[in-house]
Motif scaffolding. Structure first.
Motif, mmCIF file in Angstrom:
data_model
loop_
_atom_site.group_PDB
_atom_site.id
_atom_site.type_symbol
_atom_site.label_atom_id
_atom_site.label_comp_id
_atom_site.label_asym_id
_atom_site.label_seq_id
_atom_site.Cartn_x
_atom_site.Cartn_y
_atom_site.Cartn_z
ATOM 1 N N ARG A 143 41.800 42.533 32.780
ATOM 2 C CA ARG A 143 40.991 43.715 33.136
ATOM 3 C C ARG A 143 40.833 44.657 31.944
ATOM 4 O O ARG A 143 39.756 45.216 31.724
ATOM 5 N N ALA A 144 41.905 44.802 31.150
ATOM 6 C CA ALA A 144 41.794 45.662 29.959
ATOM 7 C C ALA A 144 40.740 45.094 29.015
ATOM 8 O O ALA A 144 39.930 45.838 28.439
ATOM 9 N N GLY A 145 40.721 43.756 28.876
ATOM 10 C CA GLY A 145 39.735 43.106 28.005
ATOM 11 C C GLY A 145 38.320 43.324 28.505
ATOM 12 O O GLY A 145 37.406 43.605 27.723
ATOM 13 N N ILE A 146 38.126 43.184 29.814
ATOM 14 C CA ILE A 146 36.773 43.384 30.371
ATOM 15 C C ILE A 146 36.365 44.846 30.204
ATOM 16 O O ILE A 146 35.238 45.160 29.794
ATOM 17 N N GLY A 156 34.098 43.613 47.913
ATOM 18 C CA GLY A 156 33.896 43.687 46.466
ATOM 19 C C GLY A 156 35.175 44.080 45.742
ATOM 20 O O GLY A 156 35.122 44.696 44.680
ATOM 21 N N ILE A 157 36.315 43.721 46.348
ATOM 22 C CA ILE A 157 37.625 44.009 45.743
ATOM 23 C C ILE A 157 37.716 45.504 45.418
ATOM 24 O O ILE A 157 38.050 45.921 44.301
ATOM 25 N N THR A 158 37.354 46.283 46.408
ATOM 26 C CA THR A 158 37.348 47.735 46.202
ATOM 27 C C THR A 158 38.775 48.270 46.103
ATOM 28 O O THR A 158 39.709 47.699 46.664
ATOM 29 N N ALA A 159 38.919 49.382 45.392
ATOM 30 C CA ALA A 159 40.235 49.983 45.177
ATOM 31 C C ALA A 159 40.460 51.087 46.208
ATOM 32 O O ALA A 159 40.140 52.249 45.977
ATOM 33 N N VAL A 199 29.042 42.187 42.757
ATOM 34 C CA VAL A 199 30.380 42.292 42.156
ATOM 35 C C VAL A 199 30.819 40.902 41.678
ATOM 36 O O VAL A 199 30.783 39.940 42.451
ATOM 37 N N LEU A 200 31.182 40.803 40.402
ATOM 38 C CA LEU A 200 31.726 39.536 39.908
ATOM 39 C C LEU A 200 33.128 39.372 40.482
ATOM 40 O O LEU A 200 33.952 40.286 40.386
ATOM 41 N N LYS A 201 33.358 38.208 41.099
ATOM 42 C CA LYS A 201 34.677 37.940 41.689
ATOM 43 C C LYS A 201 35.425 37.008 40.753
ATOM 44 O O LYS A 201 35.020 35.865 40.538
ATOM 45 N N ILE A 202 36.536 37.504 40.211
ATOM 46 C CA ILE A 202 37.312 36.761 39.215
ATOM 47 C C ILE A 202 38.720 36.580 39.788
ATOM 48 O O ILE A 202 39.493 37.536 39.856
ATOM 49 N N ARG A 203 39.029 35.370 40.201
ATOM 50 C CA ARG A 203 40.202 35.160 41.064
ATOM 51 C C ARG A 203 40.761 33.756 40.808
ATOM 52 O O ARG A 203 40.711 32.880 41.654
ATOM 53 N N ASP A 249 31.998 48.984 36.751
ATOM 54 C CA ASP A 249 33.369 49.302 37.179
ATOM 55 C C ASP A 249 34.205 48.023 37.135
ATOM 56 O O ASP A 249 33.724 46.964 37.523
ATOM 57 N N VAL A 250 35.432 48.152 36.626
ATOM 58 C CA VAL A 250 36.349 47.014 36.548
ATOM 59 C C VAL A 250 37.592 47.385 37.338
ATOM 60 O O VAL A 250 38.208 48.422 37.069
ATOM 61 N N ARG A 251 37.963 46.577 38.325
ATOM 62 C CA ARG A 251 39.082 46.985 39.195
ATOM 63 C C ARG A 251 39.777 45.764 39.768
ATOM 64 O O ARG A 251 39.282 44.634 39.654
ATOM 65 N N GLY A 252 40.913 46.004 40.377
ATOM 66 C CA GLY A 252 41.664 44.916 41.000
ATOM 67 C C GLY A 252 43.139 45.039 40.709
ATOM 68 O O GLY A 252 43.612 46.067 40.201
ATOM 69 N N ALA A 253 43.868 43.999 41.045
ATOM 70 C CA ALA A 253 45.310 43.942 40.781
ATOM 71 C C ALA A 253 45.673 42.490 40.586
ATOM 72 O O ALA A 253 45.058 41.603 41.182
ATOM 73 N N GLY A 254 46.682 42.257 39.728
ATOM 74 C CA GLY A 254 47.113 40.884 39.475
ATOM 75 C C GLY A 254 45.919 40.039 39.069
ATOM 76 O O GLY A 254 45.060 40.462 38.290
ATOM 77 N N LEU A 255 45.848 38.842 39.622
ATOM 78 C CA LEU A 255 44.723 37.962 39.277
ATOM 79 C C LEU A 255 43.643 38.016 40.354
ATOM 80 O O LEU A 255 43.120 36.996 40.791
ATOM 81 N N MET A 256 43.305 39.238 40.752
ATOM 82 C CA MET A 256 42.207 39.486 41.691
ATOM 83 C C MET A 256 41.396 40.631 41.100
ATOM 84 O O MET A 256 41.842 41.780 41.105
ATOM 85 N N THR A 257 40.242 40.289 40.529
ATOM 86 C CA THR A 257 39.478 41.291 39.790
ATOM 87 C C THR A 257 38.037 41.333 40.277
ATOM 88 O O THR A 257 37.418 40.288 40.500
ATOM 89 N N GLY A 258 37.517 42.542 40.423
ATOM 90 C CA GLY A 258 36.109 42.735 40.746
ATOM 91 C C GLY A 258 35.441 43.522 39.637
ATOM 92 O O GLY A 258 36.020 44.467 39.103
ATOM 93 N N VAL A 259 34.235 43.098 39.263
ATOM 94 C CA VAL A 259 33.478 43.827 38.237
ATOM 95 C C VAL A 259 32.100 44.153 38.811
ATOM 96 O O VAL A 259 31.319 43.252 39.139
#
Ligand code: PMP
Length: 765
Positions: free
Chosen positions: A676-679, A555-558, A737-741, A691-701
């Protein structure tokens, strides 16, 4: 500068011989005996001669100002077409009884005129037909055949200066001032300016002889208007960009039942099926179509003022042009190009879902409740056969963008040369390995090429076993690493019920500060001590630790800072190797660093690569240190037939070039952070965004409902986003978890569209 007058003046007085004289010329000069019926001609005097048998001829008596070289030009061209594609419906040049292409006759004032003859072509002029899609496709296809036939013919007459050459716009531009009303004038002037700015791009396109005047008045169709039966009037032929030919026909072949873009789309698709267009020609076609309309409006305005009689003949053109320009501009270049390209790419695919399940099996799930059928992509955008445009916020494989021309060209070019294996010397695979290892930390300097991420992980395990003499492996709970026997065993993704763990594998608790037991690295890392001890107790020892440092499947956990470094140190201490699975996190996606492991302060002993490596061409690799590979290669003869083949190497090299030259890592960092700031800014209004997390163009919500992770709600959101033409996925052990990639060219405008759509979808839940 050329005076527009020299280009614009119409010759409006054809010769005036009697029908009896024409019949006598036909009989005496061409041996065709029959009555002569006068036909309209702008410059020539034309007669249809109908003999007792056969279709007869069109007899053309030319104005005395006509040059012999111009007639030679048309004869050479028509003879050439006849030789190249004999069944193409273009007129054949009839020879005189003496075997010549023309003869001379004299009028009452003793002035000589050329007389020539073309075979009569049956059909009615397309001018007064509402063209159905089948006819438009046929028009495109026949024009494409014509252009193929014309490709290699030459005559100096093709250098003629004519007003209908789009490149004459520069000369005619001042005449646009005559256009009324003012808003039409402003529109036309803007299009002319736009075309002049685009002009340098034309020079890079394919040039060849083009007909340049195939409008409905120069086309004949059969009785039920489904097939083109004639293409006439080769007098405006020039040597020009190939797309000029399509632009003329696509601009002027319009009716009243469809929108102007639809007519053009059918013609372009018909054309492309016979004479495939090059990627850059589609955008140029958009420019040329609107420019053709603007040119026609300008010429009309000039004639109204200077040549009212000539203007009347062109009156039919007025009106359609302005409306068409407005329609094209309102749709926008990107959308029109997408419609063109989608129409070119799509084949009839009735019942595709059922056919697919029948031959691929029911178990191969389709994404979304309403499956998406795609035929064309560009950057971060995907298109359905009807041109519907999806924003792709899901696919990481086309890392440098869908339909990337540089990658496609590299693949095509190498495939044309040859494609064989790495047991022969080849420059590209070596050059690519050099370039790839230059992006990695010192020491990771040797590459073993395979064909997928699964093969890379499978091979990494075999290497670790061969090098360490141990056989235990440690992975993170719920990880995904592939489909081969070993890489599937290394993937506890489907849970212990579906897939019991192999005895040689130990799993670590997921380091998840949001939902896990701890927020610090140390207590999570302590689980590695237990896993190592367990493998040692079984007498297996530790061969390797395998980590996807993006923690995608979880889930693109941090993961807490220092976690990966801590478990890597423990495994090394136990004699195992550390393997970074960079299939998800590699090649710039994470923004902060080109490689995922670098974000965690770890330098692995091996890295495994796949998915984004060659932008969709199947390519994978293991990169490691020479002393490691040396042991493996000494013990095991390892050779992959396809791994590192010249086509894969060319695709990977082109991908790496684009990644670096376009700084897509930098874009991932900037756009991903803004996204991510927008979400996160929506979290106040929509608390389900837990929760909104990730790095670069790999985001999990993380999606919650009533304080709990909700798979159902996450699915609903993904399906609603799909209906709103934005593609995302769901991920994580609970699927919530929404996967946005997205592909890495995903830009600021794409992020804005994503956020607006997400807000609308959430508001509508
Ligand atoms: N490792 C990771 C982290 C992956 O995400 C995947 C694919 N999802 C693989 C390995 C397997 O790659 P492939 O499907 O190319 O075999």
């Amino acid at each position: 500068m050329t005076d527009p007058k020299s280009l614009l003046a119409l010759e409006t007085s054809p010769p005036c011989f009697s029908a009896e004289a024409a019949a006598a010329f036909a009989r005496d000069i061409f041996g065709i005996d029959g009555p002569a019926k006068p036909l309209y001609g702008e410059r020539d005097q034309n007669f249809r001669i109908t003999p007792a048998q056969g279709p007869g001829i069109i007899l053309k008596i030319l104005s005395p100002t006509e040059l012999e070289s111009a007639v030679d030009f048309q004869t050479i061209v028509l003879d050439h077409i006849q030789a190249m594609d004999p069944s193409l419906p273009v007129p054949r040049v009839r020879r005189t009884l003496a075997g010549d292409a023309y003869a001379f006759v004299k009028d009452a004032a003793d002035t000589p005129h050329m007389v020539r003859a073309l075979d009569f072509q049956p059909g009615r002029v397309m001018d007064d037909v509402e063209p159905p899609p089948a006819l438009l496709r046929d028009v495109g296809a026949q024009l494409a055949r014509l252009d193929r036939a014309l490709a290699n013919v030459f005559h100096p007459g093709m250098g003629q200066k004519i007003v209908w050459d789009l490149r004459a716009i520069e000369i005619l531009r001042p005449s646009a001032a005559l256009i009324e009303p003012a808003q039409d004038r402003a529109l036309v002037e803007a299009v002319l300016e736009r075309f002049l700015a685009f002009r340098p791009h034309l020079d890079r396109l394919r040039h060849q002889p083009v007909h340049n005047d195939l409008h409905p008045g120069n086309m004949l169709v059969d009785a039920d208007a489904t097939r083109l039966t004639g293409m006439l009037d080769f007098g405006d032929m020039i040597h020009a960009p190939l797309i000029f030919d399509i632009a003329v026909t696509a601009a002027e072949t319009v009716g009243t039942s469809l929108d102007p873009i639809a007519y053009a789309t059918e013609i372009v698709a018909g054309y492309d099926a016979v004479n495939p267009l090059q990627p850059e020609e589609f955008g140029a076609l958009f420019e040329a179509i609107i420019a053709r309309h603007a040119l026609a409006a300008t010429i009309m305005a000039w004639r109204k003022q200077n040549d009212p009689e000539g203007a009347e003949k062109l009156a039919a053109l007025a009106g359609i042009g302005i409306a068409a320009i407005q329609a094209f501009l309102a749709a926008g270049k990107e959308r029109v190009v997408a419609r063109f390209r989608a129409a070119c790419a799509s084949r009839p695919s009735a019942g595709l879902t059922a056919r697919r399940f029948a031959v691929l099996g029911k178990g191969l799930e389709l994404s979304y409740e309403e499956p998406v059928h795609l035929v064309y992509g560009q950057g971060a955008h995907l298109f359905a056969p009807d041109g519907t445009d999806y924003l792709d916020a899901y696919n990481n494989v086309p890392s440098v963008g869908h339909g990337n021309v540089r990658v496609a060209d590299a693949i095509s070019r190498q495939m044309h040369w040859m494609c064989t294996n790495t047991r022969y010397l080849h420059e590209t695979v070596v050059a690519y390995a050099e370039r790839l290892t230059a992006t990695l930390p010192d020491g990771l300097s040797q590459v073993l090429f395979v064909n997928s991420g699964s093969e890379a992980n499978d091979t990494a395990y075999r290497i670790a076993k061969a090098v360490t003499g141990k056989s235990g492996a440690i992975v993170i709970s719920g990880a995904y690493h592939g489909i081969t026997e070993i890489s599937a065993a290394l993937s506890p993704y489907h849970g212990p019920q579906a897939q019991p763990l192999e005895p040689y594998i130990e799993v670590l608790e997921v380091p998840d500060p949001f939902r896990g037991r701890f927020t610090e690295a140390a207590p999570y890392a302590a689980d590695a001590d237990r896993a190592i001890a367990a493998l040692q107790a079984k007498g297996l020892g530790v061969a390797m630790l395998l980590v996807d440092s993006a923690f995608t499947a979880h889930g693109i956990t941090a993961a807490p800072a220092g976690y990966f470094a801590a478990i890597a140190a423990k495994v090394r201490e136990a004699g195992g190797l550390v393997v970074g699975d960079e299939v998800q996190s590699g090649f710039g996606r994470m923004g902060e660093a080109f490689w995922g492991f670098a974000r965690h302060g770890v330098v692995p002993d091996m890295v495994t690569l796949g998915k984004p490596m060659a932008n969709g061409h199947p390519t994978g690799a293991v990169v490691t240190r020479p002393e490691i590979l040396e042991i493996f290669q000494r013990k095991i003869e390892f050779f992959s037939t396809f791994g590192g083949n010249p086509v894969s190497a060319a695709a990977a090299l082109a991908t790496l070039n684009v990644l670096q030259e376009e700084d897509l890592q930098g874009n991932a960092q900037r756009t991903g952070t803004a996204l991510r700031a927008g979400i996160a800014s929506l979290q106040g209004r929509f608390p389900l965004l837990a929760d909104v997390r990730g790095a670069g163009l790999m985001t999990g919500v993380e999606i919650f409902e009533a304080g709990q992770p909700s798979r159902a709600l996450a699915k609903r959101i993904a399906n609603a986003m799909r209906r709103a033409q934005v593609l995302i996925g769901t991920e994580g052990p609970q699927g919530n978890v929404l996967k946005i990639r997205p592909p890495l060219p995903f830009n600021g405008a794409d992020a804005t569209r994503f956020l607006e759509t997400l807000e609308r979808v959430l508001a509508g839940l």
